[in-house]
Design an enzyme around this catalytic site. Structure first.
Site, PDB file in Angstrom:
ATOM      1  N   LEU A  59       0.815  -1.223   0.000  1.00 39.79           N
ATOM      2  CA  LEU A  59       0.000   0.000   0.000  1.00 39.79           C
ATOM      3  C   LEU A  59       0.851   1.278   0.000  1.00 39.79           C
ATOM      4  O   LEU A  59       1.742   1.443   0.830  1.00 39.79           O
ATOM      5  CB  LEU A  59      -0.908  -0.009   1.235  1.00 39.79           C
ATOM      6  CG  LEU A  59      -1.952   1.112   1.299  1.00 39.79           C
ATOM      7  CD1 LEU A  59      -2.969   0.972   0.193  1.00 39.79           C
ATOM      8  CD2 LEU A  59      -2.599   1.111   2.664  1.00 39.79           C
ATOM      9  N   ASP A  60       0.542   2.194  -0.909  1.00 42.66           N
ATOM     10  CA  ASP A  60       1.211   3.504  -1.015  1.00 42.66           C
ATOM     11  C   ASP A  60       2.705   3.382  -1.283  1.00 42.66           C
ATOM     12  O   ASP A  60       3.462   4.327  -1.054  1.00 42.66           O
ATOM     13  CB  ASP A  60       0.990   4.350   0.261  1.00 42.66           C
ATOM     14  CG  ASP A  60      -0.484   4.669   0.494  1.00 42.66           C
ATOM     15  OD1 ASP A  60      -1.251   4.586  -0.472  1.00 42.66           O
ATOM     16  OD2 ASP A  60      -0.848   4.991   1.633  1.00 42.66           O
ATOM     17  N   GLU A  61       3.136   2.193  -1.759  1.00 49.59           N
ATOM     18  CA  GLU A  61       4.562   2.003  -2.025  1.00 49.59           C
ATOM     19  C   GLU A  61       4.853   1.702  -3.491  1.00 49.59           C
ATOM     20  O   GLU A  61       5.980   1.422  -3.855  1.00 49.59           O
ATOM     21  CB  GLU A  61       5.118   0.858  -1.163  1.00 49.59           C
ATOM     22  CG  GLU A  61       5.181   1.161   0.317  1.00 49.59           C
ATOM     23  CD  GLU A  61       6.318   2.117   0.693  1.00 49.59           C
ATOM     24  OE1 GLU A  61       7.143   2.425  -0.186  1.00 49.59           O
ATOM     25  OE2 GLU A  61       6.351   2.568   1.848  1.00 49.59           O
TER      26      GLU A  61
END
Lengths: 293, 293, 293, 293
Positions: B236-238
């Site tokens: 997530l968000d990476e």
């Protein structure tokens, strides 16, 4: 583009070359050029191209690591250049371009350029600073650069320009930077140094040409002020634009504030233009520039 | 990159092709590729390349006008691709990429994408809008796009994702855009759609990952807020960042103001990422992206 | 805020004062303060205020021209300050704040601050430069500023900090600027100099805290890099943010390029923070700053 | 500034008022005004002021929460206003300003304004869209706004402007926004609606006045293009500037690309100008504007 000096290289230590060219656009240019480079074990590390729909010309900038020396590359490229009617130049990546900086009394651009040169951020070698005032001699000398005081009056302008041209020629300078130099160059000098003189104008051209642009900007109530770096031509403030930048201002700013805010923008804009020129990233397309950033 | 449909062309009407590729870096790649293109009377109109020093891979994007059809080009390029171990794709410049947009209740990104598509500024064809709420149905339908209401609860998440995947497959969508879709995709779905899902995160990543980033930004007292558009991965968000943008804020701004200011930045940032993806300007270099703007 | 020296003034030559204050927010503050100023023939030339909804505090900055001297104004303001429980300070507009700059080997921020001071763009008086290396002595001395070499090792850190504190006290410095000083101050020193130390961190905080932020940024593949100027507290890289700025980068940039690009952003960001602090435009609201630009 | 309607309020529910004024600058203005506000239990939540050194006028904008109603405040402020020779207006914070939007065929600014109104980001109430073409009727009607088709030819211009003025008066519009309306208003209409018409010009004024500014910009080879939002006066493209914004472009951009890039800048710039005007943040200082952002 001025002549480049011959640079020694050896097969054991590949040199990092930068080749720039422009020519009438037609199929096969890239293939022909990359063929020459591949034949000399060239490894292309950076390449940019542009076909101008307005002028019909093609522009290419290639960085290539090759064990070939200048003579080998030049003799291999020459037939291709002739076939495609190219204007071209070959230089070593990172070579410091001998540069004369011209100033009056404002120090911000000179300080910025000299500092960037010393810190390695700008591939130029400032061989002389020329001022029509003495004010910036200490700054130039702190950086170890000879300072020439060449005052200019209406009566002495021709002599002063002759002396300037002498300094440029004797120092081997390939580039002249007008770092807030407050004299207008004659048409003759513009022609003699065509394509080799970069100026910083303290407005977002074509707004506010001529004198006191920050006062003009204040009168008009603009919300952004700017600076424009351009090649100098005989047509004042109309030379090909290399770079522009703006900064936000508001109603609270006096003209004198705008001058201060503008100094930052001027220094940044000029430094970028000088760097791109020195890295052979700026090519002329008529009155416009192609900038391979 | 997904499979591209075969596009008809004829020798009388040259097609404008876009070729993208990546492979281990070594000399001769550009010469080999441009040789194939020159052999098919290809006129290169745009070309960008990059050799990544961290991954050792080479990336190329070429736009070329050629009278050759897809089959001819593909069979001519295939041996070169094999020789250099290339990952590559060939598409027609400007082809509208079939796209599914996923939304919750915030309209700004959807409105922006649909408006840009209609005005011709975005080469996508929005084949469906999927919402876990009904709120944005009227907006989708104003633009003539089918709206699918696929509510998601913990209990129904697997079914909802299966339905989503069905919509993607049936509609022939090659791209899924999460336009402020407030559900986290499962690892399975991320894997199934790998490289084809673009998200907009409402912070300047890696600052303020996770929920309520504008509140986090306000607490920290930052002076700029931002948005990040990235490919979605299971982490997530990476995922690899495609584009980021910021906007200045000051102490007077409540978190709710930041939300409003941020909406502009989000919409702009996402639109750019989607356009660059749809124009085949974004290539993956491990966790990083190469963006040939 | 440190104690301000008494400044002489006379009725014939009105002084331009700057008054800053903060207190619990409630009606009547502005009216009470402006009443005192009007009673001393004060002409308000600039005024900014902010009521913080998160802290419930009110902040005011007023510039006022008045023939009254410091003692008169202070004794007239004192009862109002007591009534509203104010933290306040009174200074003369444009007074150069005595400042110590601390450096290691990177010159860009020091060069920028010294140049701006000399050109009158920064109301500070650099009374000393302290370096844990000798590298920047020539630059300090060119600007006529005493340079103190205070090397720091783990063993000598306490002594070095004592010496630093001595330099600050003996020079009458009210502000300490860490201009890429590569040592971490101890909690004791942070406390002793609380609210008077400004640092420049070479990332867009809170992204990439700690060491080698440009390498972290490169690894993450961000598309903008930034710098953050903040007050120093014992909590590393967590002090109240004064100013932030970013610059666009792309995939072609090595970490070493980011370092170079970042230097410009760092110098600009730090100069703004220092100027705003020296002009009494920065007030603390808990962990956040109010900046009356 | 047009007349403001009377707004009902009650002591139990304080109203959030916005007061703007300008007058010749002299000591005591702020103290007098804040005295009136304090006497009505006014709590000032936002206050900005400016003394213009060029015009000698003083400008003030205050947001104040008070239980007093409009009549009470107006009768209390009137003597102060007379004493200082003020031009002033009192409105309720956030009141939606009745607005007519005029368009031709380009949809981007209209779409942006209508979307922002709906999402609550713009305190306007679009009471009518007037187009000299039918093209944007569906967009207006999607947002529930009446669309009036008022074609304009040289022969019918006077009649068309009379009809436009009728629409403005009947709808109670206080503001007219020219959202890429491609007709020049007559001097009579400019005078009749003076200070109430906002235009968006698609260049960075004063560069590239008149027609086809993006083509002019391309010819000149500028590196930034911009947009300017300004009040309309009889002097074309010379009205007081409210807001300007720019976007970077390079040599690869055709004039048609500039048009597309410019649309984003135009929409953003116009939306800001309209919001600031509707929030009573824009005051006229001769040919310049004071913008209390």
């Amino acid at each position: 583009m001025p002549e480049q000096p011959v640079t020694a290289t050896s097969p054991e230590h590949p040199t990092h070359w930068v080749l720039t060219l422009s020519c009438p656009d037609r199929p096969g240019i890239v293939h022909a050029v990359t063929g020459v480079l591949a034949a000399h074990d060239g490894n292309i590390t950076e390449s940019q191209q542009f076909g101008s729909p307005t002028s019909g010309r093609f522009f290419l900038r290639v960085q290539v690591a090759s064990g070939a020396d200048r003579a080998e590359l030049e003799s291999a490229l020459a037939p291709v250049a002739e076939q495609f009617d190219m204007t071209w130049s070959l230089d070593v990546v990172g070579r410091a371009v001998p540069t004369v900086i011209m100033v009056s009394t404002a120090a911000h651009c000179l300080n910025d350029l000299l500092f960037r040169q010393r810190s390695g951020a700008l591939p130029i070698d400032v061989v002389a600073v020329v001022g029509n005032h003495e004010a910036l001699r200490p700054l130039a000398e702190f950086y170890g650069v000879p300072f020439h005081h060449v005052p200019v009056t209406t009566a002495t302008k021709a002599d002063a320009e002759a002396r300037l041209l002498g300094i440029v020629e004797e120092s081997g300078a390939e580039l002249v930077v007008l770092a807030r130099y407050m004299q207008i160059l004659s048409d003759e000098l513009c022609t003699a140094l065509s394509g080799r003189v970069i100026n910083i104008h303290h407005s977002f051209l074509p707004s506010f040409k001529g004198a006191r642009p920050y006062h003009q900007a204040h009168d008009r109530g603009v919300k952004l002020i700017g600076a424009t770096s351009h090649y100098v031509t005989g047509d004042l403030d109309e030379g090909p634009i290399i770079e522009q930048e703006v900064e936000r201002v508001d109603h609270t700013r006096h003209p004198s504030d705008l001058v201060g805010i503008g100094q930052d923008v001027e220094a940044r804009t000029l430094a970028r233009a000088v760097r791109w020129h020195a890295e052979h990233r700026v090519l002329l397309d008529g009155k416009r520039t192609v900038v391979f950033r």
